[in-house]
Design an enzyme around this catalytic site. Structure first.
Site, PDB file in Angstrom:
ATOM      1  N   ASN A 365      40.394  47.941  56.415  1.00 57.12           N
ATOM      2  CA  ASN A 365      38.775  47.641  56.379  1.00 57.12           C
ATOM      3  C   ASN A 365      38.742  46.324  55.568  1.00 57.12           C
ATOM      4  O   ASN A 365      38.161  46.390  54.280  1.00 57.12           O
ATOM      5  CB  ASN A 365      37.713  48.528  55.935  1.00 57.12           C
ATOM      6  CG  ASN A 365      38.318  49.990  56.786  1.00 57.12           C
ATOM      7  OD1 ASN A 365      37.975  49.921  58.219  1.00 57.12           O
ATOM      8  ND2 ASN A 365      38.863  50.946  56.557  1.00 57.12           N
ATOM      9  N   THR A 366      38.706  45.195  56.045  1.00 57.19           N
ATOM     10  CA  THR A 366      38.814  43.920  55.414  1.00 57.19           C
ATOM     11  C   THR A 366      38.045  42.932  56.497  1.00 57.19           C
ATOM     12  O   THR A 366      37.927  43.202  57.328  1.00 57.19           O
ATOM     13  CB  THR A 366      40.375  43.556  55.009  1.00 57.19           C
ATOM     14  OG1 THR A 366      40.822  44.623  54.321  1.00 57.19           O
ATOM     15  CG2 THR A 366      40.302  42.390  54.160  1.00 57.19           C
ATOM     16  N   THR A 367      38.052  41.816  55.741  1.00 51.09           N
ATOM     17  CA  THR A 367      37.296  40.649  56.621  1.00 51.09           C
ATOM     18  C   THR A 367      38.186  39.378  56.577  1.00 51.09           C
ATOM     19  O   THR A 367      38.891  39.243  55.342  1.00 51.09           O
ATOM     20  CB  THR A 367      35.759  40.290  56.383  1.00 51.09           C
ATOM     21  OG1 THR A 367      35.477  39.434  57.772  1.00 51.09           O
ATOM     22  CG2 THR A 367      35.842  39.743  55.186  1.00 51.09           C
TER      23      THR A 367
END
Length: 564
Positions: A365-367
């Protein structure tokens, strides 16, 4: 090159690319891409646009990224200089190798701690770095003021924005943990119910925090009053973080790792990021095979990719540590000679059993943002608070969601990844730039934790070996393995998966491998093509047009030598 003629896994892209000459921004939310384009239109460069987009993402992708997180940016400046800004989180000074009590010495619970203390709540918070790194990048390389860069984020936090189904799903999945903290629950679970797609999310406390940072700068956190407030609260609820950790933190400028694949130079982040090294190692292994002729998504190609992934996984322990604490043999791992030594272990007729000696709790869960301007500045940057909603708490009255990066340290003492004061976390971040004869061909990156290097590497194969467009390369079906199951996206046909099973791979069909990729392709005439894939809310936005032709104005009033 017509890759479809030899493809074993044909597909059709779901999104459309954007082509422009004066600037391009690809982020995983349309409002963040719009913030980036707004900065480019205001006279800023790619660094300004990146920083503004990241601040906006803390508002519109709050589950993925925040000012109390960590990340890495690979920057290519208009003059050709290339550097990596490392703002990854570190263990607080009060942390010790035995700060957590592991619940098991065996997988799958090896990295888990008693009471989930290393994963949820105040003890899970490592020293945050993102705000420091973003502001330093803007100050060193940008053109616009911090106030200008943060303004779109303030606007969206104060006025609110409508939730996408993607964000709403993340809130719903995390709701049991969010409900344990009153501050974060009041924002995302009003009345005890998760916000739904289409609901308006307003974050007024966070808007005020952003205003304070815009006015005072990052020093307000790293040694200032806001930092004191954050540290005092966290210490009061049991965190290892102290005010001194914030005041003493420094970002690190690192030299990228470099290699070549079929004449294309590949530039990526060095350790403690493993992605640049892993990508180069896998490409070196595959360079001896005619991947293009074997075809995209065929059993033959995917078998080779999976075997190379397993070899790199078996070596990853060597690059999964802070180089200030562990001797990392980077040069050997990315050398052509080392690939030649390992390549004979790959057998065309069956799957190998390479040991995957890996420890990682890195969250998917990263961007990621990939941004370029018309002057030649390029940024490909991955930022995160680790798990969905980080530590799943909020600093009361600030709207700030801190990271849970302590989950990436081995809770067992005496290991390469064990907790040590000041030690940087490790990451699979794989922000890449590809060049031919010194000219950029592409820049890319994506979220997805330890699946990032595999996915980024496959995008490189897609463009170089198969001749795919950036849009096709971003959306193409992916595979992943660390030596256990072979995760194959469902876009790969059943017949191909069956052939791989016949070779001995333990095939597991999955909905997606890693997250939303952003690619910018660069053409010789200066045109840029931005592409985002279906795995996130990614949107490319470009800047075309330009100023009026020199000397042009609207029709002037006629001059007749008289006054009125």
């Amino acid at each position: 090159m017509n890759w479809r003629a030899r493809a074993g896994s044909p597909f059709t892209s779901e999104k459309t690319p954007v082509r422009a000459h004066r600037g391009m921004a690809v982020t995983n939310h349309p409002l963040a891409s719009a913030a980036a384009v707004e900065m480019l239109a205001a006279g800023g460069n790619a660094i300004d646009a990146t920083v503004s987009a990241l601040f906006a993402l803390t508002v519109v992708e709050p589950m993925m990224v925040g000012i109390l997180g960590g990340g890495v940016a690979l920057i290519r400046l208009a003059d050709g200089r290339e550097l990596v800004l490392d703002s990854l989180s570190t263990a607080p000074a009060a942390a010790r190798p035995d700060s957590f009590t592991p619940i098991s010495d065996e997988w799958p619970d090896y990295m888990e701690a008693k009471g989930r203390a290393n994963r949820v709540g105040p003890k899970a918070i490592a020293v945050p770095r993102t705000l420091k790194g973003w502001c330093e990048a803007a100050e060193r390389f940008g053109r616009l003021s911090l106030r200008e860069l943060i303004e779109p984020a303030i606007r969206h936090a104060e006025r609110g924005f409508r939730l996408s189904p993607y964000l709403a799903t993340c809130i719903r999945e995390s709701a049991p943990d969010l409900a344990l903290d009153a501050a974060i629950a009041s924002v995302f679970l009003p009345g005890g119910q998760p916000l739904a797609a289409g609901d308006l999310l307003v974050q007024k406390d966070y808007a005020e925090t952003l205003r304070l940072i815009a006015e005072k700068g990052p020093g307000i956190v790293y040694g200032g009053a806001l930092g004191q407030r954050i540290a005092s609260y966290l210490e009061s609820v049991g965190s290892f973080l102290r005010f001194e950790d914030l005041a003493s933190y420094r970002t690190i400028e690192r030299e990228p790792v470099r290699g070549t694949y079929r004449g294309v130079e590949i530039v990526g982040p060095p350790p403690p990021c493993s992605g640049g090294v892993q990508t180069l190692q896998i490409l070196n292994l595959l360079e001896a095979y005619d991947i293009g002729q074997l075809g995209f998504g065929t059993p033959e190609t995917l078998h080779l990719v999976l075997e190379a992934l397993k070899i790199a996984a078996a070596d990853r322990r060597a690059v999964t540590a802070d180089p200030d604490f562990v001797d990392v043999p980077t040069a050997r791992l990315i050398s052509k000679d080392y690939a030649a030594l390992r390549r004979p272990e790959i057998e065309a007729s069956r799957a190998g059993a390479f040991e995957a000696r890996i420890l990682s709790n890195e969250s998917a869960n990263t961007t990621h943002v990939t941004i370029a301007d018309g002057d030649g500045n390029i940024v490909t940057s991955t930022q995160t608070i680790n798990s969905l909603f980080g530590a799943r708490i909020m600093i009361p009255g600030t709207g700030i969601i801190p990271n849970n990066y302590m989950y990436l340290f081995d809770p067992h003492p005496g290991k390469a990844l064990s907790l040590q004061p000041g030690k940087r976390i490790t990451s699979g971040i794989t922000a890449l730039i590809g060049k031919r004869d010194g000219r950029p061909l592409f820049a890319l990156g994506l979220p997805g934790a330890h699946r990032i290097p595999a996915s980024a590497m496959q995008a490189v194969l897609n463009m170089i070996d198969h001749g795919m467009s950036p849009q096709e390369a971003a959306e193409a079906p992916r595979v992943f393995t660390w030596g256990q199951e072979a995760e194959i996206e469902r876009g790969v046909p059943d017949a191909v998966r069956a052939r791989l099973s016949g070779l001995g791979h333990r095939v597991s069909a999955v909905d997606h491998v890693a997250g939303g990729m952003g690619i910018i392709g660069f053409e010789a005439d200066g045109a840029m093509t931005g592409a985002a894939c279906w795995r996130a809310d990614g949107v490319p936005m470009g800047v075309g047009g330009g100023a009026a032709r020199e000397g042009t104005s609207f029709w002037p009033d006629p001059r007749r030598g008289r006054s009125y």
